[in-house]
Design a protein around this motif. Structure first.
Motif, PDB file in Angstrom:
ATOM      1  N   ARG A 164      -7.478 -23.431  29.517  1.00 50.69           N
ATOM      2  CA  ARG A 164      -6.534 -24.112  30.400  1.00 50.69           C
ATOM      3  C   ARG A 164      -5.586 -24.974  29.568  1.00 50.69           C
ATOM      4  N   PRO A 165      -4.286 -24.983  29.921  1.00 51.02           N
ATOM      5  CA  PRO A 165      -3.325 -25.790  29.158  1.00 51.02           C
ATOM      6  C   PRO A 165      -3.444 -27.277  29.482  1.00 51.02           C
ATOM      7  N   VAL A 166      -3.184 -28.116  28.481  1.00 54.24           N
ATOM      8  CA  VAL A 166      -3.185 -29.571  28.648  1.00 54.24           C
ATOM      9  C   VAL A 166      -1.771 -30.080  28.397  1.00 54.24           C
ATOM     10  N   TYR A 167      -1.193 -30.646  29.425  1.00 49.06           N
ATOM     11  CA  TYR A 167       0.174 -31.186  29.358  1.00 49.06           C
ATOM     12  C   TYR A 167       0.195 -32.628  29.850  1.00 49.06           C
ATOM     13  N   PRO A 168       1.221 -33.438  29.433  1.00 40.19           N
ATOM     14  CA  PRO A 168       2.281 -33.099  28.477  1.00 40.19           C
ATOM     15  C   PRO A 168       1.743 -33.100  27.056  1.00 40.19           C
ATOM     16  N   ARG A 169       2.486 -32.476  26.147  1.00 45.10           N
ATOM     17  CA  ARG A 169       2.138 -32.525  24.741  1.00 45.10           C
ATOM     18  C   ARG A 169       2.790 -33.745  24.108  1.00 45.10           C
ATOM     19  N   ALA A 170       2.132 -34.298  23.112  1.00 44.27           N
ATOM     20  CA  ALA A 170       2.662 -35.478  22.434  1.00 44.27           C
ATOM     21  C   ALA A 170       3.962 -35.147  21.707  1.00 44.27           C
ATOM     22  N   VAL A 171       4.826 -36.136  21.613  1.00 42.00           N
ATOM     23  CA  VAL A 171       6.070 -35.988  20.857  1.00 42.00           C
ATOM     24  C   VAL A 171       5.752 -35.771  19.378  1.00 42.00           C
ATOM     25  N   GLN A 172       4.801 -36.554  18.848  1.00 44.22           N
ATOM     26  CA  GLN A 172       4.399 -36.415  17.445  1.00 44.22           C
ATOM     27  C   GLN A 172       3.561 -35.149  17.277  1.00 44.22           C
ATOM     28  N   GLU A 173       3.966 -34.313  16.345  1.00 43.21           N
ATOM     29  CA  GLU A 173       3.271 -33.042  16.147  1.00 43.21           C
ATOM     30  C   GLU A 173       1.821 -33.267  15.714  1.00 43.21           C
ATOM     31  N   ASP A 174       1.616 -34.171  14.771  1.00 44.10           N
ATOM     32  CA  ASP A 174       0.260 -34.516  14.336  1.00 44.10           C
ATOM     33  C   ASP A 174      -0.082 -35.878  14.927  1.00 44.10           C
ATOM     34  N   PHE A 175      -0.434 -35.866  16.200  1.00 48.56           N
ATOM     35  CA  PHE A 175      -0.621 -37.119  16.931  1.00 48.56           C
ATOM     36  C   PHE A 175      -1.750 -37.938  16.310  1.00 48.56           C
ATOM     37  N   PRO A 176      -1.510 -39.234  15.974  1.00 46.60           N
ATOM     38  CA  PRO A 176      -2.524 -40.024  15.262  1.00 46.60           C
ATOM     39  C   PRO A 176      -3.730 -40.360  16.138  1.00 46.60           C
ATOM     40  N   ILE A 177      -4.899 -39.996  15.637  1.00 49.23           N
ATOM     41  CA  ILE A 177      -6.164 -40.381  16.253  1.00 49.23           C
ATOM     42  C   ILE A 177      -7.001 -41.070  15.183  1.00 49.23           C
ATOM     43  N   TRP A 178      -7.171 -42.383  15.329  1.00 46.02           N
ATOM     44  CA  TRP A 178      -8.024 -43.169  14.446  1.00 46.02           C
ATOM     45  C   TRP A 178      -9.401 -43.294  15.078  1.00 46.02           C
ATOM     46  N   VAL A 179     -10.403 -43.561  14.257  1.00 48.76           N
ATOM     47  CA  VAL A 179     -11.747 -43.833  14.776  1.00 48.76           C
ATOM     48  C   VAL A 179     -12.185 -45.202  14.272  1.00 48.76           C
ATOM     49  N   ALA A 180     -12.625 -46.046  15.187  1.00 48.66           N
ATOM     50  CA  ALA A 180     -13.045 -47.407  14.858  1.00 48.66           C
ATOM     51  C   ALA A 180     -14.563 -47.478  14.724  1.00 48.66           C
ATOM     52  N   THR A 181     -15.009 -48.348  13.825  1.00 44.54           N
ATOM     53  CA  THR A 181     -16.439 -48.554  13.626  1.00 44.54           C
ATOM     54  C   THR A 181     -16.692 -50.000  13.235  1.00 44.54           C
ATOM     55  N   GLY A 182     -17.878 -50.475  13.571  1.00 45.05           N
ATOM     56  CA  GLY A 182     -18.251 -51.829  13.185  1.00 45.05           C
ATOM     57  C   GLY A 182     -18.868 -51.914  11.816  1.00 45.05           C
ATOM     58  N   GLY A 183     -19.026 -50.796  11.132  1.00 48.54           N
ATOM     59  CA  GLY A 183     -19.575 -50.836   9.793  1.00 48.54           C
ATOM     60  C   GLY A 183     -20.868 -50.064   9.629  1.00 48.54           C
ATOM     61  N   ASN A 184     -21.184 -49.181  10.578  1.00 47.01           N
ATOM     62  CA  ASN A 184     -22.373 -48.348  10.476  1.00 47.01           C
ATOM     63  C   ASN A 184     -22.136 -47.250   9.428  1.00 47.01           C
ATOM     64  N   PRO A 185     -22.973 -47.141   8.395  1.00 53.15           N
ATOM     65  CA  PRO A 185     -22.732 -46.141   7.345  1.00 53.15           C
ATOM     66  C   PRO A 185     -22.669 -44.707   7.867  1.00 53.15           C
ATOM     67  N   GLU A 186     -23.531 -44.357   8.850  1.00 53.80           N
ATOM     68  CA  GLU A 186     -23.523 -43.003   9.383  1.00 53.80           C
ATOM     69  C   GLU A 186     -22.194 -42.697  10.073  1.00 53.80           C
ATOM     70  N   SER A 187     -21.618 -43.702  10.745  1.00 56.25           N
ATOM     71  CA  SER A 187     -20.310 -43.506  11.369  1.00 56.25           C
ATOM     72  C   SER A 187     -19.242 -43.260  10.316  1.00 56.25           C
ATOM     73  N   THR A 188     -19.279 -44.047   9.242  1.00 57.01           N
ATOM     74  CA  THR A 188     -18.315 -43.856   8.153  1.00 57.01           C
ATOM     75  C   THR A 188     -18.401 -42.444   7.594  1.00 57.01           C
ATOM     76  N   ILE A 189     -19.606 -41.937   7.406  1.00 55.09           N
ATOM     77  CA  ILE A 189     -19.791 -40.587   6.852  1.00 55.09           C
ATOM     78  C   ILE A 189     -19.194 -39.541   7.783  1.00 55.09           C
TER      79      ILE A 189
END
Length: 348
Positions: A164-189
């Motif tokens: 199924r299509p997902v719209y609208p598409r982002a203007v930025q071709e490589d849309f930025p997705i960051w991941v936040a962590t409180g400092g768990n080593p497994e999350s960093t890995i």
């Protein structure tokens, strides 16, 4: 060396010191839009809003506030901090932030997180026993949505979707997705293995302790074939700025203690904040960036150098402050702190 400087906020609604006044959620949300517009005007790079579902923070839907902030701004990037991905539909997350990307003409970002606050899980019918698995599956699903317009997903805890299509598409071709962590080593890995930019919450103790995690992130990311440009590192720290250094330290204690004490009442591993703990946190080795512009700039520079940061977010403020004072702190940050910090890294 390009350093991005921004603001993170939760839209706090604790009692103002020396009064019986508490901002309503509606009033605080309107204030946030004014803060975004001022941050853009004074040249800051990013404004990021967290998602919470509790009385002492006003924002449960950061994407709507960010959309309002997109309309009258021109340069500032607009992000969540964080989107609690475990308890929300990744399709809707992408659609909402693609819409902000359209309104801002390519300035939106997503900062995904597991959520250190868990109120959203029972509210939306999710089981805390699935805390890790929900996040991991939904992050992969969000990345699949970013990659292709048509989504095929065989869900275990999330829904299944058949081409199924997902719209609208982002203007930025490589849309930025960051991941936040409180400092768990497994999350960093895990974040490093995916080559996603990472954001650390450096809010307690000595932030130098995060340097080991940053090294791990960069080393594992490189081993998985990701370039240094892909392996971006951000951090956010609590802080406050006034023209007078001692006044900033004095004024920031009460609102910060209120918020920390509120959180401590619901968490076994937190304790109410003492004045000695606070003074240690605003001191040279503490995580809080509090003081006059020169003092705050010097501490941010040290923080960036120690953790090899590409981006720093000042959480401004943590507890409720008069809105006029918040606007002045943003002005000082953009007009006085940021130029010192950016000049230091120019040419490096």
């Amino acid at each position: 060396m390009k350093i991005e400087l921004g603001i993170s906020t939760f839209g706090e609604t604790t009692q103002l010191e020396g009064t019986d006044q508490t901002f309503s959620h509606a009033e605080r949300i309107r204030q946030l839009v004014a803060e975004i517009e001022l941050a853009d005007k004074v040249g800051l790079d990013l404004y990021a809003i967290g998602e919470h579902h509790r009385e002492d923070f006003a924002v449960s839907a950061p994407e709507i506030v960010l959309a309002a902030g997109a309309v009258n701004t021109k340069h500032i990037r607009l992000s969540s901090a964080v989107t609690i991905l475990s308890s929300i539909d990744p399709v809707r997350v992408y659609q909402q932030y693609a819409t902000i990307d359209a309104l801002s003409n390519g300035r939106a970002e997503i900062m995904a997180g597991r959520g250190s606050f868990i109120e959203s899980f029972p509210l939306f019918g999710y089981d805390l026993a699935d805390y890790e698995e929900l996040f991991n599956e939904k992050l992969d699903m969000l990345l699949a949505i970013r990659q292709d317009t048509n989504l095929t997903w065989h869900g275990k805890l999330a829904q299944s979707v058949d081409n199924r299509p997902v719209y609208p598409r982002a203007v930025q071709e490589d849309f930025p997705i960051w991941v936040a962590t409180g400092g768990n080593p497994e999350s960093t890995i895990r974040i490093a293995e995916k080559g996603l930019p990472i954001a650390y919450a450096t809010i307690g103790g000595n932030p130098k302790h995060f340097a080991r995690l940053v090294r791990m992130y960069k080393e594992i990311g490189a081993l998985n074939g990701y370039s240094p440009e892909q392996l971006k590192v951000a951090a956010h720290s609590w802080g406050w700025i006034e023209a007078d250094n001692q006044a900033a330290i004095d004024h920031y204690f009460y609102p910060t203690k209120q918020t920390v004490d509120n959180i401590a009442r619901g968490r076994a591993h937190w304790s109410e904040m003492t004045k000695d703990q606070y003074l240690a946190s605003v001191g040279p080795d503490g995580a809080m960036m509090v003081g006059d512009p020169k003092a705050v700039a010097a501490k941010i520079i040290q923080h960036i150098e120690t953790l090899q940061l590409d981006r720093f977010m000042l959480h401004l403020p943590l507890g409720s402050m008069p809105h006029k004072a918040i606007l002045e702190a943003i002005r000082l940050y953009g007009e006085e702190v940021a130029p010192i910090v950016k000049a230091h890294f120019e040419g490096k």
